[in-house]
Write a protein that holds these residues in place. Structure first.
Motif, mmCIF file in Angstrom:
data_model
loop_
_atom_site.group_PDB
_atom_site.id
_atom_site.type_symbol
_atom_site.label_atom_id
_atom_site.label_comp_id
_atom_site.label_asym_id
_atom_site.label_seq_id
_atom_site.Cartn_x
_atom_site.Cartn_y
_atom_site.Cartn_z
ATOM 1 N N THR A 148 0.836 -1.205 0.000
ATOM 2 C CA THR A 148 0.000 0.000 0.000
ATOM 3 C C THR A 148 0.866 1.248 0.000
ATOM 4 N N ILE A 149 1.793 1.294 0.946
ATOM 5 C CA ILE A 149 2.767 2.395 0.971
ATOM 6 C C ILE A 149 3.819 2.132 -0.098
ATOM 7 N N PRO A 150 4.191 3.141 -0.881
ATOM 8 C CA PRO A 150 5.173 2.930 -1.947
ATOM 9 C C PRO A 150 6.557 2.590 -1.393
ATOM 10 N N PRO A 151 7.351 1.824 -2.185
ATOM 11 C CA PRO A 151 7.032 1.292 -3.516
ATOM 12 C C PRO A 151 6.106 0.091 -3.420
ATOM 13 N N SER A 152 5.281 -0.104 -4.419
ATOM 14 C CA SER A 152 4.305 -1.186 -4.426
ATOM 15 C C SER A 152 4.319 -1.882 -5.782
ATOM 16 N N ASN A 153 4.552 -3.188 -5.755
ATOM 17 C CA ASN A 153 4.558 -3.939 -7.011
ATOM 18 C C ASN A 153 3.178 -3.942 -7.678
ATOM 19 N N GLY A 173 -0.896 6.139 -2.166
ATOM 20 C CA GLY A 173 -0.824 5.024 -1.224
ATOM 21 C C GLY A 173 -0.280 5.401 0.139
ATOM 22 N N ILE A 174 0.322 6.583 0.252
ATOM 23 C CA ILE A 174 0.964 6.959 1.516
ATOM 24 C C ILE A 174 -0.052 7.078 2.655
ATOM 25 N N LEU A 175 -1.091 7.860 2.439
ATOM 26 C CA LEU A 175 -2.075 8.113 3.503
ATOM 27 C C LEU A 175 -2.874 6.862 3.885
ATOM 28 N N PRO A 176 -3.357 6.045 2.921
ATOM 29 C CA PRO A 176 -4.049 4.813 3.326
ATOM 30 C C PRO A 176 -3.171 3.899 4.178
ATOM 31 N N GLY A 177 -1.888 3.787 3.821
ATOM 32 C CA GLY A 177 -0.995 2.932 4.607
ATOM 33 C C GLY A 177 -0.849 3.434 6.028
ATOM 34 N N ILE A 178 -0.694 4.747 6.190
ATOM 35 C CA ILE A 178 -0.567 5.335 7.526
ATOM 36 C C ILE A 178 -1.867 5.158 8.314
ATOM 37 N N LEU A 179 -3.016 5.350 7.638
ATOM 38 C CA LEU A 179 -4.309 5.190 8.310
ATOM 39 C C LEU A 179 -4.533 3.752 8.765
ATOM 40 N N ILE A 180 -4.115 2.787 7.949
ATOM 41 C CA ILE A 180 -4.229 1.381 8.345
ATOM 42 C C ILE A 180 -3.408 1.133 9.607
ATOM 43 N N HIS A 353 -11.528 9.563 -10.454
ATOM 44 C CA HIS A 353 -10.198 9.855 -10.962
ATOM 45 C C HIS A 353 -9.434 8.535 -11.087
ATOM 46 N N PRO A 354 -8.692 8.332 -12.174
ATOM 47 C CA PRO A 354 -7.984 7.056 -12.368
ATOM 48 C C PRO A 354 -7.054 6.680 -11.216
ATOM 49 N N VAL A 355 -6.396 7.671 -10.618
ATOM 50 C CA VAL A 355 -5.509 7.387 -9.484
ATOM 51 C C VAL A 355 -6.319 6.971 -8.259
ATOM 52 N N HIS A 356 -7.429 7.666 -7.997
ATOM 53 C CA HIS A 356 -8.306 7.310 -6.878
ATOM 54 C C HIS A 356 -8.854 5.897 -7.070
ATOM 55 N N ALA A 357 -9.306 5.598 -8.283
ATOM 56 C CA ALA A 357 -9.828 4.262 -8.579
ATOM 57 C C ALA A 357 -8.749 3.208 -8.380
ATOM 58 N N GLY A 358 -7.529 3.512 -8.815
ATOM 59 C CA GLY A 358 -6.437 2.555 -8.690
ATOM 60 C C GLY A 358 -6.098 2.227 -7.260
ATOM 61 N N VAL A 359 -5.993 3.251 -6.413
ATOM 62 C CA VAL A 359 -5.634 2.988 -5.021
ATOM 63 C C VAL A 359 -6.773 2.265 -4.310
ATOM 64 N N MET A 360 -8.019 2.538 -4.678
ATOM 65 C CA MET A 360 -9.160 1.825 -4.103
ATOM 66 C C MET A 360 -9.101 0.341 -4.459
ATOM 67 N N ILE A 361 -8.867 0.041 -5.727
ATOM 68 C CA ILE A 361 -8.808 -1.350 -6.185
ATOM 69 C C ILE A 361 -7.649 -2.090 -5.529
ATOM 70 N N ILE A 362 -6.482 -1.453 -5.493
ATOM 71 C CA ILE A 362 -5.290 -2.101 -4.935
ATOM 72 C C ILE A 362 -5.444 -2.338 -3.448
ATOM 73 N N LEU A 363 -5.970 -1.360 -2.712
ATOM 74 C CA LEU A 363 -6.159 -1.526 -1.269
ATOM 75 C C LEU A 363 -7.149 -2.646 -0.980
ATOM 76 N N THR A 414 -12.977 11.351 -1.378
ATOM 77 C CA THR A 414 -12.060 11.527 -2.505
ATOM 78 C C THR A 414 -10.882 12.425 -2.161
ATOM 79 N N ASP A 415 -11.140 13.518 -1.486
ATOM 80 C CA ASP A 415 -10.069 14.463 -1.147
ATOM 81 C C ASP A 415 -9.020 13.827 -0.239
ATOM 82 N N LEU A 416 -9.460 12.894 0.612
ATOM 83 C CA LEU A 416 -8.513 12.204 1.480
ATOM 84 C C LEU A 416 -7.599 11.302 0.652
ATOM 85 N N ALA A 417 -8.191 10.580 -0.287
ATOM 86 C CA ALA A 417 -7.408 9.675 -1.136
ATOM 87 C C ALA A 417 -6.455 10.430 -2.041
#
Length: 427
Positions: A148-153, A173-180, A353-363, A414-417
């Motif tokens: 989740t936190i970069p780098p991420s394969n 991915g930085i903020l979701p990883g810290i929140l987890i 947003h493609p980046v928002h969608a990507g981090v949602m799917i990956i998480l 969205t703004d958080l992501a």
């Protein structure tokens, strides 16, 4: 379509490796729509599926993590984390979680985190009086911070396939990883008294923090080198990964002197095996993905979801439920590769947003790494510690619920992501 789906699930159920399942199902799909002429496309699709420069980042990140782990950096990071939070009730559990955040900046792989801390922190926790299933559960919950936190394969794969900025995904991915991490630490606090978790005497000691920081300083520099180079626009993710390997070798061979030539050979073999498995899945999945695109399955899936509701909030909930269910039964690399075209079409249709969608799917798929029956991190910890999978899974549920809560927050706020992508990259 029915024949291809039946082939896919039948082979999966009888235990055929997922890389072969994807390739065989894809080849049958090509033959069904065009006979031998289309079947001849399979080798080209197999090669083209890997013919992306950004994929080179994956083996480099894996090797860099292997080197730093072999050099003894894992325990130094754990000691630094313990000096910061080890005084709390359940201190070693908190240290485990914080160490996962620090370790994530080196590897980008949950399985590596689970294996490293399963060998080191789980025995230390059980020695202090923690139950082994709980120690394994904490380690598994923290391990998904790795991708989740970069780098991420996984972010490298998604960004390459979907044409989305990998730097943007890394920033997101930085903020979701810290929140987890913070959410799981809050859960450990809540469970502390009920489970009778050990509590160290006294509070944090500045001298110990400074000493541990000095010992882990070289390891802590690696995430700064990787992220600073990528987000600063100095290097590409692939170049940053290669620099990380060079830095790790310099630390292990010249400064720490804990790595031998034989160690390097063994690490190269392990990196090749891990990379080979992932690349086989990617290459084989590209055959099936081409067939699915030709059959317009992504558009059909998007139309199906949109037929259920035209409310973006409902569609997001359906996507999360769908991915969590898929992740419980399928390798997440394969799931990501197959579903990226489908979900890309769907999330674009609802205005994400493609980046928002990507981090949602990956998480979402990351969380499935610790959900039975095929959660990879659970199997690794069971293998490393000897604990039964059922006991680890039972202890994991509070952490799964906590991390799904973070997932929901990231999905709907969205703004958080997008905070760091907008701040660092102006996306």
């Amino acid at each position: 379509m029915i024949i291809v789906a039946a082939t896919f699930f039948t082979l999966l159920l009888v235990g055929v490796p997922i890389g072969f399942v994807l390739g065989i199902a894809g080849a049958i799909g090509l033959f069904m729509i065009g006979g031998d002429n289309f079947l001849m496309m399979a080798p080209k699709r197999f090669f083209d599926g890997l013919n992306l420069f950004t994929f080179m980042a994956m083996p480099f990140f894996i090797l860099a993590g292997e080197i730093m782990n072999r050099a003894g950096m894992t325990m130094k990071l754990a000691n630094f984390a313990d000096s910061l939070v080890g005084y709390m009730r359940g201190g070693l559990a908190h240290s485990n979680m914080l160490a996962s955040v620090l370790f994530a900046g080196m590897t980008g792989a949950a399985v590596s985190d689970a294996a490293a801390f399963g060998n080191t922190l789980v025995p230390a926790m059980t020695k202090q009086g923690y139950s082994r299933p709980f120690a394994c559960a904490v380690t598994a919950a923290g391990s998904i911070i790795g991708p989740t936190i970069p780098p991420s394969n996984l972010m490298v794969i998604y960004g390459s396939l979907a044409g989305v900025s990998i730097a943007g995904l890394f920033a997101a991915g930085i903020l979701p990883g810290i929140l987890i991490c913070l959410t799981c630490m809050a859960l450990i606090v809540a469970l502390g008294r009920r489970l009778g978790l050990p509590k160290a005497e006294g509070g944090p000691k500045l001298t110990e923090i400074i000493k541990a920081f000095k010992g882990s300083f070289l390891a802590l520099l690696m995430p700064l080198i990787i992220l600073g180079g990528i987000l600063g626009g100095i290097v590409t993710p692939t170049e940053a990964a290669a620099i990380a390997v060079a830095y790790a070798l310099f630390v292990g061979l010249i400064i720490e002197r804990t790595i031998t030539v034989n160690d390097i050979f063994q690490m190269l073999i392990r990196t090749s095996r891990i990379t080979g498995v992932v690349f086989l899945i990617i290459a084989s999945a590209s055959i099936l993905s081409w067939w699915m695109t030709f059959m317009q399955i992504p558009q059909q899936l998007a139309a199906f979801f949109l037929s259920l509701s035209d409310n973006p909030l409902v569609i997001k909930a359906l996507i999360l439920t769908f991915l969590l269910a898929i992740g419980m039964f399928m390798d997440i690399n394969a799931a990501l590769i197959i579903l990226t075209p489908m979900l890309g079409t769907l999330t674009t249709a609802i205005g994400m947003h493609p980046v928002h969608a990507g981090v949602m799917i990956i998480l979402t798929l990351n969380i499935s790494l610790m959900t039975p029956p095929v959660g990879a991190c659970i199997f690794v910890l069971s293998s490393v510690t000897g604990e039964k999978i059922e006991k680890i899974s039972a202890a994991l549920w509070p952490f799964i619920i906590a991390e799904v809560s973070v997932l929901v927050l990231i999905t709907y706020w969205t703004d958080l992501a997008m905070f760091f992508p907008k701040l660092l990259l102006d996306l």
